[in-house]
Design an enzyme around this catalytic site. Structure first.
Site, PDB file in Angstrom:
ATOM      1  CG  ASP A 133      82.562  16.169  13.141  1.00  0.00           C
ATOM      2  OD1 ASP A 133      83.596  16.823  12.884  1.00  0.00           O
ATOM      3  OD2 ASP A 133      82.015  16.162  14.256  1.00  0.00           O
ATOM      4  CG  ASP A 167      89.548  16.977  20.482  1.00  0.00           C
ATOM      5  OD1 ASP A 167      89.231  18.034  19.916  1.00  0.00           O
ATOM      6  OD2 ASP A 167      89.584  15.874  19.908  1.00  0.00           O
TER       7      ASP A 167
END
Lengths: 199, 493
Positions: B253, B372
């Protein structure tokens, strides 16, 4: 004074041109990304990359006159992924007539046992015969991303099993090609690129 | 045809000579057991072990090497070099040799040889015939004789010798091809004998030539050590090992050019330099990398393109870039910078046609749709904006739509599992994998090596992604891949 071999990477709407260029840099070989017909014809070696859809890509090559340039090349040429498929005769991807350099056919995977399509990831290749291979690559993993494959045929010089044994690589005269992404296949891919440069 | 790899020993080390000349010695490995184990790992069944010290000293010297290999591998071992006395041959068998190769004694003391042949039987005693110009050579090639190989074998065939290793010493260690014609003649002259070729193999072609004349086996030495032939090419094939590998994907990330890691999608911690990490992961054997940019502004995204370029220059495996992509222009720029695939998430939910557009423009193979999701009242609901915004969209319906619109792959992160280190969402993953034809990447919940095995087996995932356990070195990638390979998960090592 010895001149370094000049390497041309054919510039067209293929998605992996940068990756091929970077891979050449990693093995310490200078290469030029170009669509210029004379530069391509005069290069010592030519790399014909490819990521994308066959019919659009062929149309683009024809518009740019690159189809005839590629067919007429006499120095070692390395097709990669869709570049390999386009060197063949015909692709089932939107029923596309390809360059016809390698008289084999490109077909769509028809999974029989729930295999995923696209074929994406690392697979071993085996029964390697081509000049761009040496003994270090036999039964080693290389990286594939594709939904269409080149059938096993007279010019197949390496196999991979996915759904069925298909051509991992082909070779005819001065034309060499790999279905896997030689530029993304780790150190094994770099060995093959080096072998090609040494041809 | 069997390939019998040779290990020649001097001073307990694995060496090769050229034409039997002790002055032309090359050490290949200090540890012959290591070499034997490597051969065994390729599927080799039988080893040709030669005690060169023994051949010179006229008594076996390197028993410890024989014992070590016999005790620590399942290889059959044909042992030769220096077997001159009853004690030698007995001790060779006691030390674990399957067969003893008898050369010099067979020439110089035929009675002893035939006594051993009677005592141990024709299956355990191999006649070692070293030849030059069809004449016998003896004593580790240190002497030559005038005896014809044909006359010599004729007598031995009549006395019951079954196995002969015939080494052409003018070829041995020279990597210039084998005496195919001699072997062919010998095989025709002695059809009941098992004539094993030895010496001179330099390429796959030499082996293919021997195969073509029906040679039962060949001993290969230097060509293996010098990478002239690949053993794997000739050994029995194991199609199981040719399956598509399950991919291990470290995820980075990225925020403002640094790797960060959040816990349950909140609270971010700095986790290092992405370019360095990418290089390290690829060197350790990661199969792919994913970079998700969580920088908030377009200004910062320009930084991302520079980062992508640096990664592409240094890393020789594929990588995916995601975060903030909402148009074909965004994708073009990232692919031009060297990304192999891109990943879209919220933008695809807000504008599903984007998937079709990108798939058409760039090909399905480079379009990953990240989803997600979190369970709400037992239903898996898609969440947007890095997990902050719940929707009413059902995970499985959305995944199907994503596939139909042309995505090449789905990266499914279970928010319920992410950061918990309690394992992946295998039930949901298995359902996705069964419903869809495109590959599924499992994400969220990796805590130990078993979790990866479970997500490949129970979750039917094609790839598994993790971040913190790799960043903080809780699991090393080589260690994880060795474990998976041992658990019979197709793995690239």
């Amino acid at each position: 004074m010895m001149n370094k071999p000049s390497i041309a990477i054919i510039d067209y709407n293929a998605g992996n041109i940068q990756s091929v260029l970077f891979a050449m840099q990693r093995i310490g070989v200078e290469a030029k990304v170009t669509a210029d017909h004379d530069t391509i014809r005069n290069a010592d070696k030519v790399i014909f990359p490819g990521v994308g859809e066959a019919s659009t890509t062929m149309a683009h090559l024809r518009n740019e006159g690159l189809d005839n340039v590629i067919r007429g090349l006499t120095q070692p040429v390395l097709g990669v992924c869709v570049g390999m498929q386009l060197l063949c005769e015909h692709s089932e991807e939107n029923d596309t007539e390809c360059l016809g350099v390698i008289p084999q056919k490109v077909k769509l995977f028809q999974p029989a046992n729930g295999e995923k399509v696209p074929h994406m990831g690392w697979n071993k290749m085996y029964d390697l015969k081509g000049d761009i291979f040496d003994t270090r690559q036999e039964e080693q993993h290389v990286y594939y991303v594709h939904s269409f494959y080149v059938e096993e045929g007279p010019y197949t010089v390496g196999l991979t099993d996915y759904v069925l044994p298909f051509s991992a690589a082909v070779q005819k005269d001065n034309f060499y090609a790999t279905q896997f992404h030689v530029e993304k296949s780790g150190s094994i891919g770099e060995q093959i690129l080096q072998n090609f440069i040494r041809l | 045809m069997y390939i019998i790899p040779a290990i020649d020993i001097i001073d307990g080390k694995c060496v090769r000579l050229s034409q039997g000349d002790y002055d032309q010695k090359k050490i290949y490995n200090e540890n012959p057991l290591e070499v034997a184990k490597e051969f065994e790992s390729y599927g080799v069944r039988k080893l040709h072990l030669v005690d060169l010290d023994g051949a010179k000293a006229k008594r076996v010297i390197n028993y410890p090497v024989l014992e070590q290999i016999a005790q620590n591998t399942n290889l059959e071992i044909e042992f030769g070099g220096g077997i001159k006395s009853d004690e030698d041959i007995q001790r060779v068998f006691d030390s674990g040799a399957t067969q003893a190769i008898i050369g010099t004694i067979a020439v110089k003391e035929p009675d002893t040889f035939f006594r051993w042949l009677d005592r141990y039987g024709p299956e355990r005693v191999i006649l070692g015939a070293d030849v030059k110009d069809e004449k016998l050579a003896i004593n580790g090639w240190l002497e030559t004789s005038e005896v014809s190989i044909f006359d010599f074998l004729k007598e031995h065939a009549s006395r019951g010798v079954k196995h002969v290793i015939c080494t052409d010493i003018s070829k041995d260690g020279m990597l210039q091809g084998t005496s195919v014609q001699l072997y062919e003649k010998l095989m025709q002259a002695f059809p009941d004998m098992n004539i094993i070729a030895s010496g001179g193999v330099s390429s796959n072609k030499d082996i293919e030539q021997l195969q073509a004349i029906g040679s039962p086996a060949v001993v290969v030495g230097k060509a293996i050590y010098e990478n002239r032939i690949n053993l794997k090419y000739f050994l029995p094939k194991n199609p199981q090992q040719r399956q598509l590998s399950k991919r291990i994907i470290p995820c980075l990330d990225i925020k403002d050019g640094r790797t960060v890691k959040g816990i349950n999608f909140l609270e971010l911690r700095d986790a290092g330099d992405p370019v360095e990490q990418a290089k390290a992961y690829s060197d350790q054997g990661a199969d792919e990398l994913v970079f998700l940019d969580i920088s908030a502004t377009n200004e910062k995204r320009k930084t991302l393109r520079e980062l992508v370029r640096k990664v592409a220059e240094q890393v020789n495996i594929p990588f995916t870039v995601g975060g903030g992509i909402s148009s074909s222009e965004d994708v073009s720029r990232l692919l031009e910078s060297g990304a192999d695939k891109i990943s879209i998430n919220s933008a695809a939910v807000r504008n599903p046609d984007l998937i079709n557009e990108l798939s058409k423009n760039f090909g399905a193979q480079c379009i990953t749709v990240a989803i997600d999701a979190k369970q709400i009242d037992g239903q898996w609901k898609v969440h947007l904006n890095g997990g902050r915004l719940p929707t009413e969209i059902d995970l499985f319906e959305w995944a199907k739509e994503v596939e139909q619109r042309g995505a090449g792959e789905i990266l499914f992160t279970s928010m319920d599992h992410d950061g918990t280190k309690a394992g992946f969402a295998n039930e949901a993953l298995a359902k996705l994998s069964e419903n869809l034809q495109i590959p599924i990447i499992a994400s969220g919940g990796a805590g130990n090596m078993e979790h990866f095995k479970e997500t490949f087996e129970k979750g039917k995932a094609d790839a598994a992604l993790a971040a913190s356990i790799f960043h903080y070195n809780e699991i090393g990638i080589p260690e994880l891949k060795n474990y998976l390979a041992q658990q019979n998960i197709p793995t690239r090592i």
